[in-house]
Design a protein around this motif. Structure first.
Motif, PDB file in Angstrom:
ATOM      1  N   GLU A 177      13.285  -0.751  -2.367  1.00 24.67           N
ATOM      2  CA  GLU A 177      13.308  -1.677  -3.494  1.00 24.67           C
ATOM      3  C   GLU A 177      12.301  -2.792  -3.252  1.00 24.67           C
ATOM      4  N   LEU A 178      11.380  -2.941  -4.191  1.00 27.32           N
ATOM      5  CA  LEU A 178      10.312  -3.928  -4.065  1.00 27.32           C
ATOM      6  C   LEU A 178      10.382  -4.865  -5.264  1.00 27.32           C
ATOM      7  N   GLY A 179      10.690  -6.106  -5.010  1.00 25.60           N
ATOM      8  CA  GLY A 179      10.875  -7.046  -6.098  1.00 25.60           C
ATOM      9  C   GLY A 179      12.219  -6.852  -6.765  1.00 25.60           C
ATOM     10  N   GLU A 180      12.376  -7.435  -7.941  1.00 21.05           N
ATOM     11  CA  GLU A 180      13.657  -7.414  -8.622  1.00 21.05           C
ATOM     12  C   GLU A 180      13.912  -6.137  -9.402  1.00 21.05           C
ATOM     13  N   ARG A 181      12.840  -5.416  -9.769  1.00 23.45           N
ATOM     14  CA  ARG A 181      13.017  -4.287 -10.685  1.00 23.45           C
ATOM     15  C   ARG A 181      12.491  -2.969 -10.165  1.00 23.45           C
ATOM     16  N   LEU A 182      11.471  -3.008  -9.319  1.00 20.00           N
ATOM     17  CA  LEU A 182      10.750  -1.791  -8.966  1.00 20.00           C
ATOM     18  C   LEU A 182      11.382  -1.100  -7.773  1.00 20.00           C
ATOM     19  N   ARG A 183      11.579   0.210  -7.916  1.00 18.29           N
ATOM     20  CA  ARG A 183      12.012   1.055  -6.806  1.00 18.29           C
ATOM     21  C   ARG A 183      10.933   2.102  -6.536  1.00 18.29           C
ATOM     22  N   VAL A 204       0.852  -1.185   0.000  1.00 20.38           N
ATOM     23  CA  VAL A 204       0.000   0.000   0.000  1.00 20.38           C
ATOM     24  C   VAL A 204       0.886   1.233   0.000  1.00 20.38           C
ATOM     25  N   LEU A 205       0.559   2.181  -0.858  1.00 18.16           N
ATOM     26  CA  LEU A 205       1.187   3.495  -0.848  1.00 18.16           C
ATOM     27  C   LEU A 205       0.227   4.448  -0.150  1.00 18.16           C
ATOM     28  N   LEU A 206       0.550   4.804   1.080  1.00 16.23           N
ATOM     29  CA  LEU A 206      -0.338   5.599   1.924  1.00 16.23           C
ATOM     30  C   LEU A 206       0.220   7.011   2.049  1.00 16.23           C
ATOM     31  N   SER A 207      -0.452   7.976   1.411  1.00 17.30           N
ATOM     32  CA  SER A 207       0.056   9.347   1.437  1.00 17.30           C
ATOM     33  C   SER A 207       0.039   9.923   2.851  1.00 17.30           C
ATOM     34  N   HIS A 208      -0.983   9.566   3.640  1.00 17.45           N
ATOM     35  CA  HIS A 208      -1.046   9.958   5.044  1.00 17.45           C
ATOM     36  C   HIS A 208      -2.198   9.216   5.707  1.00 17.45           C
ATOM     37  N   ASP A 209      -2.134   9.124   7.013  1.00 21.10           N
ATOM     38  CA  ASP A 209      -3.112   8.327   7.762  1.00 21.10           C
ATOM     39  C   ASP A 209      -4.080   9.157   8.588  1.00 21.10           C
ATOM     40  N   GLN A 210      -3.871  10.470   8.662  1.00 22.31           N
ATOM     41  CA  GLN A 210      -4.591  11.258   9.662  1.00 22.31           C
ATOM     42  C   GLN A 210      -5.947  11.790   9.203  1.00 22.31           C
ATOM     43  N   HIS A 211      -6.340  11.547   7.951  1.00 24.05           N
ATOM     44  CA  HIS A 211      -7.625  12.041   7.459  1.00 24.05           C
ATOM     45  C   HIS A 211      -8.458  10.881   6.914  1.00 24.05           C
ATOM     46  N   PRO A 212      -9.742  10.810   7.258  1.00 21.58           N
ATOM     47  CA  PRO A 212     -10.545   9.650   6.874  1.00 21.58           C
ATOM     48  C   PRO A 212     -10.824   9.540   5.383  1.00 21.58           C
ATOM     49  N   ASP A 213     -10.617  10.624   4.619  1.00 25.11           N
ATOM     50  CA  ASP A 213     -10.819  10.505   3.179  1.00 25.11           C
ATOM     51  C   ASP A 213      -9.603   9.896   2.485  1.00 25.11           C
ATOM     52  N   ASN A 214      -8.527   9.644   3.224  1.00 23.21           N
ATOM     53  CA  ASN A 214      -7.359   8.966   2.669  1.00 23.21           C
ATOM     54  C   ASN A 214      -7.094   7.618   3.322  1.00 23.21           C
ATOM     55  N   LEU A 215      -7.573   7.442   4.530  1.00 20.94           N
ATOM     56  CA  LEU A 215      -7.509   6.144   5.207  1.00 20.94           C
ATOM     57  C   LEU A 215      -8.705   6.050   6.139  1.00 20.94           C
ATOM     58  N   ALA A 225      -8.356  -1.542   8.380  1.00 22.67           N
ATOM     59  CA  ALA A 225      -8.414  -3.000   8.449  1.00 22.67           C
ATOM     60  C   ALA A 225      -7.673  -3.625   7.267  1.00 22.67           C
ATOM     61  N   TYR A 226      -7.749  -2.978   6.131  1.00 25.62           N
ATOM     62  CA  TYR A 226      -7.100  -3.483   4.919  1.00 25.62           C
ATOM     63  C   TYR A 226      -5.578  -3.528   5.075  1.00 25.62           C
ATOM     64  N   LEU A 227      -5.020  -2.586   5.814  1.00 22.87           N
ATOM     65  CA  LEU A 227      -3.565  -2.549   5.986  1.00 22.87           C
ATOM     66  C   LEU A 227      -3.025  -3.844   6.572  1.00 22.87           C
ATOM     67  N   ALA A 228      -3.816  -4.488   7.424  1.00 22.06           N
ATOM     68  CA  ALA A 228      -3.366  -5.735   8.059  1.00 22.06           C
ATOM     69  C   ALA A 228      -3.287  -6.891   7.070  1.00 22.06           C
ATOM     70  N   ARG A 229      -3.873  -6.712   5.880  1.00 20.44           N
ATOM     71  CA  ARG A 229      -3.912  -7.786   4.886  1.00 20.44           C
ATOM     72  C   ARG A 229      -2.735  -7.753   3.927  1.00 20.44           C
ATOM     73  N   VAL A 230      -1.973  -6.673   3.931  1.00 19.48           N
ATOM     74  CA  VAL A 230      -0.907  -6.524   2.939  1.00 19.48           C
ATOM     75  C   VAL A 230       0.447  -6.629   3.631  1.00 19.48           C
ATOM     76  N   PRO A 231       1.462  -7.109   2.917  1.00 22.03           N
ATOM     77  CA  PRO A 231       2.764  -7.321   3.559  1.00 22.03           C
ATOM     78  C   PRO A 231       3.578  -6.064   3.799  1.00 22.03           C
ATOM     79  N   LEU A 232       3.218  -4.956   3.122  1.00 19.96           N
ATOM     80  CA  LEU A 232       4.030  -3.747   3.217  1.00 19.96           C
ATOM     81  C   LEU A 232       3.148  -2.522   3.062  1.00 19.96           C
ATOM     82  N   VAL A 233       3.325  -1.552   3.964  1.00 18.35           N
ATOM     83  CA  VAL A 233       2.670  -0.252   3.855  1.00 18.35           C
ATOM     84  C   VAL A 233       3.753   0.812   3.935  1.00 18.35           C
ATOM     85  N   LEU A 234       3.898   1.595   2.873  1.00 19.97           N
ATOM     86  CA  LEU A 234       4.863   2.687   2.850  1.00 19.97           C
ATOM     87  C   LEU A 234       4.135   4.007   3.085  1.00 19.97           C
TER      88      LEU A 234
END
Length: 253
Positions: A111-117, A62-73, A79-88
């Motif tokens: 670095e995520l995977g072999e190619r993506l940064r 998950v690419l999370l721009s910010h957590d402090q406003h309900p229109d973004n999280l 709850a969804y965050l607990a389902r994914v292996p990585l939250v940036l």
């Protein structure tokens, strides 16, 4: 060059597939309604997601721009965050949410995977000095060898920050711009995200081949939407770059 596809869920939420990696931006899956922010304010959601959380498939981060406003999280997004292996996200989000979030400070790269940064880039959620009230926000650049360059602005209103991204990463293949010119009394009506005109200017600054707007509808505090985006890009001679998606639709490059 690998392929990138972006499926629009609604609000700031999209499913991004790039080079075999699946990402979700700012997960918001709650139903329409009133959502408190602080003790004396609320944000009003006017439409639910076109894609439910269970329909996003296996997600790598998950690419999370910010957590402090309900229109973004929102609550479903938390709850969804607990389902994914990585939250940036921001260092401030890591401080509030703990080990559920990996902090990605500005200009640092994961670095995520072999190619993506994935590089964290500056964002300003409002006018100059907004951080004290709006809090810390981040954007992201997806890049790598033989990987399309994708800029995800997050809730950013600063073209100076866009210029800084362009200097390091431009031209970009796809600019995912959070638009809508969000306004609240907190800043005397100053836009907290890109206006439609500023989004068109950002596209020029970035040299973006494609622009996919997010976060311009489905909440009551947006002052501009699809019509003004279409008009602004036409006025700037950039209509052919604008990829204005309907909820649930997918752009592929």
């Amino acid at each position: 060059m690998g392929e990138v596809s972006i499926r629009y869920v609604g609000g700031p939420t999209a499913v991004v597939d790039i080079c075999g990696v699946r990402l979700v931006t700012d997960p918001t899956f709650d139903a329409p309604g009133d959502y408190p922010i602080g003790t004396d304010r609320k944000l009003v959601k006017t439409a639910g997601p076109a894609v439910e959380a269970d329909e996003t498939g296996a997600v790598d981060a998950v690419l999370l721009s910010h957590d402090q406003h309900p229109d973004n999280l929102d609550e479903s997004g938390r709850a969804y965050l607990a389902r994914v292996p990585l939250v940036l996200s921001t260092p401030a989000a890591h401080g509030r949410l703990g080990d559920a979030v990996t902090a990605l400070p500005n200009w640092e790269t994961y670095e995520l995977g072999e190619r993506l940064r994935i590089t964290g880039v500056p964002a300003l959620h409002g006018p100059e000095g907004a951080e004290a009230l709006a809090g810390e926000v981040t954007g992201f650049v997806l890049h790598g060898d033989a990987v399309p360059t994708v800029y995800v602005s997050g809730d950013n209103a600063s073209l100076d920050h866009v210029r800084a991204v362009a200097e390091r990463f431009g031209p970009v293949d796809v600019a995912v711009l959070f638009a809508g010119a969000a306004r609240t009394p907190l800043f005397d009506g100053a836009p907290l995200t890109l206006t439609s005109e500023a989004a068109a200017e950002a596209a020029q600054i970035l040299g973006a081949r494609h622009v996919v707007p997010l976060h311009f509808e489905h909440w009551g505090h947006f002052s501009e939407g699809a019509d003004t985006l279409t008009e602004a890009f036409a006025a700037a001679g950039l209509s052919e770059r604008l990829r204005l998606l309907k909820p649930g639709a997918t752009f592929t490059d």
